[in-house]
Enzyme design. Structure first.
Site, PDB file in Angstrom:
ATOM      1  N   HIS A 115       0.863  -1.185   0.000  1.00  0.00           N
ATOM      2  CA  HIS A 115       0.000   0.000   0.000  1.00  0.00           C
ATOM      3  C   HIS A 115       0.896   1.231   0.000  1.00  0.00           C
ATOM      4  O   HIS A 115       2.001   1.208   0.542  1.00  0.00           O
ATOM      5  CB  HIS A 115      -0.861  -0.038   1.268  1.00  0.00           C
ATOM      6  CG  HIS A 115      -1.948   0.984   1.322  1.00  0.00           C
ATOM      7  ND1 HIS A 115      -1.703   2.312   1.597  1.00  0.00           N
ATOM      8  CD2 HIS A 115      -3.301   0.878   1.168  1.00  0.00           C
ATOM      9  CE1 HIS A 115      -2.843   2.983   1.612  1.00  0.00           C
ATOM     10  NE2 HIS A 115      -3.829   2.132   1.345  1.00  0.00           N
ATOM     11  N   ASP A 192       3.205  -4.330   8.082  1.00  0.00           N
ATOM     12  CA  ASP A 192       1.943  -3.609   7.958  1.00  0.00           C
ATOM     13  C   ASP A 192       0.822  -4.633   8.070  1.00  0.00           C
ATOM     14  O   ASP A 192       0.589  -5.421   7.148  1.00  0.00           O
ATOM     15  CB  ASP A 192       1.899  -2.893   6.602  1.00  0.00           C
ATOM     16  CG  ASP A 192       0.559  -2.216   6.320  1.00  0.00           C
ATOM     17  OD1 ASP A 192      -0.364  -2.338   7.150  1.00  0.00           O
ATOM     18  OD2 ASP A 192       0.437  -1.583   5.248  1.00  0.00           O
ATOM     19  N   GLN A 195      -4.475  -5.001   6.933  1.00  0.00           N
ATOM     20  CA  GLN A 195      -5.476  -5.862   6.307  1.00  0.00           C
ATOM     21  C   GLN A 195      -5.634  -7.202   7.002  1.00  0.00           C
ATOM     22  O   GLN A 195      -6.439  -8.027   6.583  1.00  0.00           O
ATOM     23  CB  GLN A 195      -5.113  -6.094   4.833  1.00  0.00           C
ATOM     24  CG  GLN A 195      -5.332  -4.899   3.943  1.00  0.00           C
ATOM     25  CD  GLN A 195      -6.778  -4.433   3.901  1.00  0.00           C
ATOM     26  OE1 GLN A 195      -7.700  -5.229   4.108  1.00  0.00           O
ATOM     27  NE2 GLN A 195      -6.978  -3.166   3.646  1.00  0.00           N
ATOM     28  N   LYS A 218      -9.993  -0.499  10.580  1.00  0.00           N
ATOM     29  CA  LYS A 218     -10.016  -1.723   9.777  1.00  0.00           C
ATOM     30  C   LYS A 218     -10.560  -2.906  10.570  1.00  0.00           C
ATOM     31  O   LYS A 218     -10.862  -3.960  10.002  1.00  0.00           O
ATOM     32  CB  LYS A 218      -8.600  -2.071   9.300  1.00  0.00           C
ATOM     33  CG  LYS A 218      -7.919  -1.006   8.457  1.00  0.00           C
ATOM     34  CD  LYS A 218      -8.337  -1.027   7.020  1.00  0.00           C
ATOM     35  CE  LYS A 218      -7.404  -0.145   6.188  1.00  0.00           C
ATOM     36  NZ  LYS A 218      -7.824  -0.087   4.776  1.00  0.00           N
ATOM     37  N   CYS A 358      -4.653   2.422  -3.860  1.00  0.00           N
ATOM     38  CA  CYS A 358      -3.410   2.898  -3.235  1.00  0.00           C
ATOM     39  C   CYS A 358      -2.286   1.888  -3.400  1.00  0.00           C
ATOM     40  O   CYS A 358      -1.480   1.674  -2.483  1.00  0.00           O
ATOM     41  CB  CYS A 358      -3.626   3.218  -1.754  1.00  0.00           C
ATOM     42  SG  CYS A 358      -4.785   4.558  -1.462  1.00  0.00           S
TER      43      CYS A 358
END
Length: 403
Positions: A115, A192, A195, A218, A358
């Site tokens: 991302h 990261d 998600q 999220k 993104c």
């Protein structure tokens, strides 16, 4: 399947089919009430006042930190930094660790799937320090081969920034393997997990991540609250990202002594209500159970994938196996722009994403300019999938193709 929609005010008694969960999740009533309760019962500035209300606000805020620590299996609450979102968490590491520790000749490893929030900060660090940005390319199915990983990690690899799950392909990356290999070269790794946190058990200790970032929104918590996990030894050596109120012990005319972890990185008035909402979201997820969430999402993803695969002019990006999509299916339709796909679906009250998500370098690598994306959460159900598939099958006809 249980009807989880009843727990979500926006989805309750609503014709909306919400399939943009990779962008932001919906909030259960329990989270909304926790945020409201903070302002109704504990509305004072956390960490500031020594009066009863101020102490109660601080207790709410710090208990949320402990809940996050337990949720991601960190060793100490000192390793949990509250931020606004994943983007701020990654920027904190880029500025406070990257600019202080990386130098010309060092290599920063990123995947082509990142991302922009986990790419642009490292482009900045590379530009300012003279370090080199090295890309780890994926296959067309989104996989990272052992050969590609081995070729990308070398003696000069001093930092790696890796997404746990791709927000475009839903593919889970082998971060444990990458972390081990980078550590063997003396490097540091940021994961990261934006998600992943709603969909799998994230264990920073088992993973051995040096840093890990995610956003509350999220995972059904309020917008404006995020988390950075960092190993205590690394955080101790890093300078503050922001300076100002509350992140100090003492201030003189000529300097300051900074506060201990984690408050060194939490300048200014904190998001107490957001932290309370994040704690409530964790409680809600724990009540359901991650195994239940995963099994339900796996079943829905297979139903969705199999249905889309039956429509000849629909092409799913990434793996041909539904279990390798993590509830995220990005796709294109022959002759139809993704924005038109999203608009037609919206006419039927079906919300999906369209654009580059993104992740422009990834889409270019895959040979497409943009795509539509449907993304699931456990509170979706079979009726959502059926309505989506029925509408999707009509897109080309409604665009005038006569099919």
């Amino acid at each position: 399947m249980p009807d989880y929609k009843k727990d979500f005010p926006l989805l309750r008694d609503n014709q909306l089919v919400y399939l943009d969960n990779a962008a932001t999740a919906q909030r259960p009533a329990k989270v909304l009430l926790a945020e409201q309760e903070f302002y109704e019962k504990y509305n004072a500035n956390p960490l500031r006042g020594l009066y009863s209300l101020g102490l109660a606000a601080t207790e709410q805020y710090e208990s949320a930190r402990e809940k996050v620590r337990d949720f991601i299996h960190a060793k100490s609450e000192r390793e949990i930094i509250f931020t606004r979102n994943t983007t701020e968490s990654i920027n904190l590491v880029a500025y406070s660790y990257g600019l202080s520790n990386l130098k010309s000749g060092d290599e920063i490893l990123v995947t082509i799937m990142e991302h922009h929030s986990n790419l642009l900060p490292w482009q900045m660090v590379a530009e300012k320090t003279g370090a080199k940005l090295v890309y780890l390319d994926c296959e067309q199915d989104g996989s990272l081969t052992d050969e590609a990983i081995s070729n990308a990690i070398g003696e000069k690899t001093k930092f790696a920034a890796i997404g746990l799950v791709s927000n475009v392909l839903g593919r889970r990356n082998p971060v444990e393997k990458i972390i081990k290999m980078v550590h063997e070269k003396g490097g540091v790794v940021l994961v990261d997990a934006a998600q992943a946190v709603l969909h799998e058990n994230v264990d920073v200790t088992a993973m051995d991540a040096d840093f890990l970032a995610f956003s509350g929104h999220k995972m059904m918590a309020p917008m404006g609250i995020g988390v950075l996990y960092g190993k205590e030894a690394l955080l101790e050596e890093m300078p503050p990202f922001l300076t100002g109120g509350e992140m100090i012990e003492t201030v003189t005319r000529t300097g300051a002594v900074y506060a201990e972890l984690p408050h060194k990185f939490e300048a200014g008035t904190v998001n107490g209500a957001g932290a309370a909402g994040l704690a409530a979201a964790i409680d809600y997820m724990n009540d359901i159970g991650m195994d239940t969430i995963q099994k339900r999402e796996e079943k829905l993803t297979k139903m969705l994938f199999d249905g889309m695969d039956q429509i000849p002019y629909v092409h799913i990006l990434g793996s041909s196996k539904p279990e390798e999509h993590g509830g995220i299916l990005s796709f294109v339709i022959d002759g139809v722009h993704p924005h038109d796909i999203a608009s037609i679906l919206d006419d039927s009250q079906i919300a999906v994403r369209a654009g580059h998500h993104c992740a422009q370098p990834l889409l270019k690598h895959l040979g497409v300019m943009s795509s539509a994306r449907v993304s699931l959460a456990f509170y979706n159900d079979e009726k959502d999938i059926e309505r989506f598939l029925d509408c999707l099958a009509s897109v080309r006809r409604r665009m005038g193709y006569g099919e």
